[in-house]
Write a protein that holds these residues in place. Structure first.
Motif, PDB file in Angstrom:
ATOM      1  N   GLU A  43       5.500  12.182  13.204  1.00  0.00           N
ATOM      2  CA  GLU A  43       3.849  12.345  12.874  1.00  0.00           C
ATOM      3  C   GLU A  43       3.721  12.641  11.342  1.00  0.00           C
ATOM      4  N   ALA A  44       4.485  13.485  10.622  1.00  0.00           N
ATOM      5  CA  ALA A  44       4.379  13.820   9.284  1.00  0.00           C
ATOM      6  C   ALA A  44       4.901  12.556   8.320  1.00  0.00           C
ATOM      7  N   LEU A  45       5.674  11.582   8.889  1.00  0.00           N
ATOM      8  CA  LEU A  45       5.842  10.412   8.303  1.00  0.00           C
ATOM      9  C   LEU A  45       4.688   9.392   8.080  1.00  0.00           C
ATOM     10  N   ASN A  46       4.284   9.552   9.305  1.00  0.00           N
ATOM     11  CA  ASN A  46       2.819   8.467   9.507  1.00  0.00           C
ATOM     12  C   ASN A  46       1.713   8.811   8.883  1.00  0.00           C
ATOM     13  N   SER A  47       1.513  10.053   8.627  1.00  0.00           N
ATOM     14  CA  SER A  47       0.356  10.788   8.217  1.00  0.00           C
ATOM     15  C   SER A  47       0.481  10.949   6.620  1.00  0.00           C
ATOM     16  N   GLN A  48       1.696  11.093   6.260  1.00  0.00           N
ATOM     17  CA  GLN A  48       2.026  11.537   4.649  1.00  0.00           C
ATOM     18  C   GLN A  48       1.644  13.093   4.611  1.00  0.00           C
ATOM     19  N   GLU A  49       1.581  13.727   5.643  1.00  0.00           N
ATOM     20  CA  GLU A  49       1.314  15.116   5.486  1.00  0.00           C
ATOM     21  C   GLU A  49       2.691  16.006   5.303  1.00  0.00           C
ATOM     22  N   ARG A  50       3.133  16.175   4.413  1.00  0.00           N
ATOM     23  CA  ARG A  50       4.528  16.815   3.912  1.00  0.00           C
ATOM     24  C   ARG A  50       4.665  18.021   3.719  1.00  0.00           C
ATOM     25  N   PHE A  51       3.662  18.986   3.786  1.00  0.00           N
ATOM     26  CA  PHE A  51       3.657  20.451   3.651  1.00  0.00           C
ATOM     27  C   PHE A  51       4.867  21.088   4.585  1.00  0.00           C
ATOM     28  N   TRP A  52       5.034  20.857   5.721  1.00  0.00           N
ATOM     29  CA  TRP A  52       5.943  21.391   6.773  1.00  0.00           C
ATOM     30  C   TRP A  52       7.127  20.749   6.741  1.00  0.00           C
ATOM     31  N   ASP A  53       7.423  19.459   6.093  1.00  0.00           N
ATOM     32  CA  ASP A  53       8.845  18.931   6.168  1.00  0.00           C
ATOM     33  C   ASP A  53      10.065  19.586   6.180  1.00  0.00           C
ATOM     34  N   ALA A  54      10.053  20.396   5.262  1.00  0.00           N
ATOM     35  CA  ALA A  54      11.348  21.145   5.135  1.00  0.00           C
ATOM     36  C   ALA A  54      11.571  22.133   6.389  1.00  0.00           C
ATOM     37  N   GLU A  55      10.513  22.678   6.795  1.00  0.00           N
ATOM     38  CA  GLU A  55      10.561  23.776   8.103  1.00  0.00           C
ATOM     39  C   GLU A  55      10.811  22.614   9.429  1.00  0.00           C
ATOM     40  N   LEU A  56      10.367  21.510   9.552  1.00  0.00           N
ATOM     41  CA  LEU A  56      10.635  20.515  10.610  1.00  0.00           C
ATOM     42  C   LEU A  56      12.017  20.156  10.742  1.00  0.00           C
ATOM     43  N   HIS A  57      12.646  19.872   9.589  1.00  0.00           N
ATOM     44  CA  HIS A  57      13.859  19.428   9.562  1.00  0.00           C
ATOM     45  C   HIS A  57      14.906  20.734   9.759  1.00  0.00           C
ATOM     46  N   ARG A  58      14.635  22.078   9.436  1.00  0.00           N
ATOM     47  CA  ARG A  58      15.237  23.223   9.553  1.00  0.00           C
ATOM     48  C   ARG A  58      15.362  23.298  10.874  1.00  0.00           C
ATOM     49  N   LEU A  59      13.996  23.310  11.812  1.00  0.00           N
ATOM     50  CA  LEU A  59      13.997  23.321  13.353  1.00  0.00           C
ATOM     51  C   LEU A  59      14.739  22.329  13.752  1.00  0.00           C
ATOM     52  N   ARG A  60      14.622  21.190  13.520  1.00  0.00           N
ATOM     53  CA  ARG A  60      15.630  19.981  14.186  1.00  0.00           C
ATOM     54  C   ARG A  60      17.158  20.488  14.102  1.00  0.00           C
ATOM     55  N   GLY A  61      17.637  21.085  13.179  1.00  0.00           N
ATOM     56  CA  GLY A  61      19.058  21.364  13.112  1.00  0.00           C
ATOM     57  C   GLY A  61      18.938  22.445  13.846  1.00  0.00           C
ATOM     58  N   GLU A  62      18.257  23.469  13.876  1.00  0.00           N
ATOM     59  CA  GLU A  62      18.445  24.564  14.710  1.00  0.00           C
ATOM     60  C   GLU A  62      18.375  24.237  16.092  1.00  0.00           C
ATOM     61  N   PHE A  63      17.656  23.428  16.957  1.00  0.00           N
ATOM     62  CA  PHE A  63      17.440  22.807  18.186  1.00  0.00           C
ATOM     63  C   PHE A  63      18.645  21.797  18.382  1.00  0.00           C
ATOM     64  N   MET A  64      19.274  21.257  17.344  1.00  0.00           N
ATOM     65  CA  MET A  64      20.428  20.535  17.846  1.00  0.00           C
ATOM     66  C   MET A  64      21.538  21.403  18.198  1.00  0.00           C
ATOM     67  N   LEU A  65      21.839  22.504  17.524  1.00  0.00           N
ATOM     68  CA  LEU A  65      22.726  23.509  17.598  1.00  0.00           C
ATOM     69  C   LEU A  65      22.707  23.912  18.856  1.00  0.00           C
ATOM     70  N   LEU A  66      21.335  24.250  19.395  1.00  0.00           N
ATOM     71  CA  LEU A  66      21.190  24.920  20.561  1.00  0.00           C
ATOM     72  C   LEU A  66      21.265  24.217  21.720  1.00  0.00           C
ATOM     73  N   GLN A  67      20.971  22.881  21.649  1.00  0.00           N
ATOM     74  CA  GLN A  67      20.993  22.079  22.926  1.00  0.00           C
ATOM     75  C   GLN A  67      22.645  21.509  23.087  1.00  0.00           C
ATOM     76  N   ALA A  68      23.402  21.661  22.173  1.00  0.00           N
ATOM     77  CA  ALA A  68      24.803  21.043  22.244  1.00  0.00           C
ATOM     78  C   ALA A  68      25.761  21.972  21.108  1.00  0.00           C
ATOM     79  N   PRO A  69      25.645  23.301  21.360  1.00  0.00           N
ATOM     80  CA  PRO A  69      26.344  24.180  20.454  1.00  0.00           C
ATOM     81  C   PRO A  69      27.946  23.664  20.153  1.00  0.00           C
ATOM     82  N   ASN A  70      28.717  23.125  20.984  1.00  0.00           N
ATOM     83  CA  ASN A  70      30.080  22.831  20.921  1.00  0.00           C
ATOM     84  C   ASN A  70      30.391  21.352  20.578  1.00  0.00           C
ATOM     85  N   SER A  71      29.045  20.577  20.393  1.00  0.00           N
ATOM     86  CA  SER A  71      29.456  19.350  19.909  1.00  0.00           C
ATOM     87  C   SER A  71      29.770  19.049  18.494  1.00  0.00           C
TER      88      SER A  71
END
Length: 162
Positions: A43-71
């Protein structure tokens, strides 16, 4: 969020989706959290609304580690997400989000090397100043985050604390 979106409104939608993703994280629904954060990034890419991009990517990394911590694949993807977050926050001049990204990368232990530290620039401080003393204390415990911590120390040094 569905009702909000159905009106055609898009302003701050990536931020609102990040809040939903955090709620899923709190409920232990890591897969749903990751899906929602991917939607927020899209949605951020489509709307060009970039103010929260850094946090979105940080959360993405966090959720990846939580979903599969040993992968190893999740660890590599999380590192990429944290590095992207660090890059975006630095480009935007957001010290708070830069500190969050660097902290997430460092505390995850998933960083393959330290080249990401080269992206963080330190400002010199006067030797013997309270700021230098605080940085010395931090450097004993968190040497890799001293440069970012430096940016926040000015806020805490007041005549009452010196």
């Amino acid at each position: 969020i569905h009702i909000f979106s159905s009106t055609g409104a898009r302003l701050r939608l990536p931020y609102f989706l990040s809040l939903l993703a955090r709620a899923y994280r709190q409920a232990g629904e890591y897969e749903k959290a990751l899906l929602v954060i991917e939607q927020a990034i899209s949605e951020a890419l489509n709307s060009q609304e970039r103010f929260w991009d850094a946090e979105l990517h940080r959360l993405r990394g966090e959720f990846m580690l939580l979903q599969a911590p040993n992968s190893p694949e999740s660890a590599a993807s999380a590192e990429t997400a944290f590095l992207r977050s660090l890059e975006i926050s630095k480009a935007q001049g957001s010290l708070a989000l830069e500190l969050r990204a660097a902290s997430a990368l460092h505390s995850s232990g998933k960083h393959s090397s330290a080249p990401w530290m080269e992206k963080i620039s330190c400002r010199p401080s006067s030797p013997g100043s309270p700021k230098a003393a605080i940085l010395t204390i931090f450097s004993l415990h968190l040497p890799k985050l001293v440069c970012l911590t430096d940016a926040f120390i000015d806020v805490f040094i007041t005549p009452a604390l010196i």
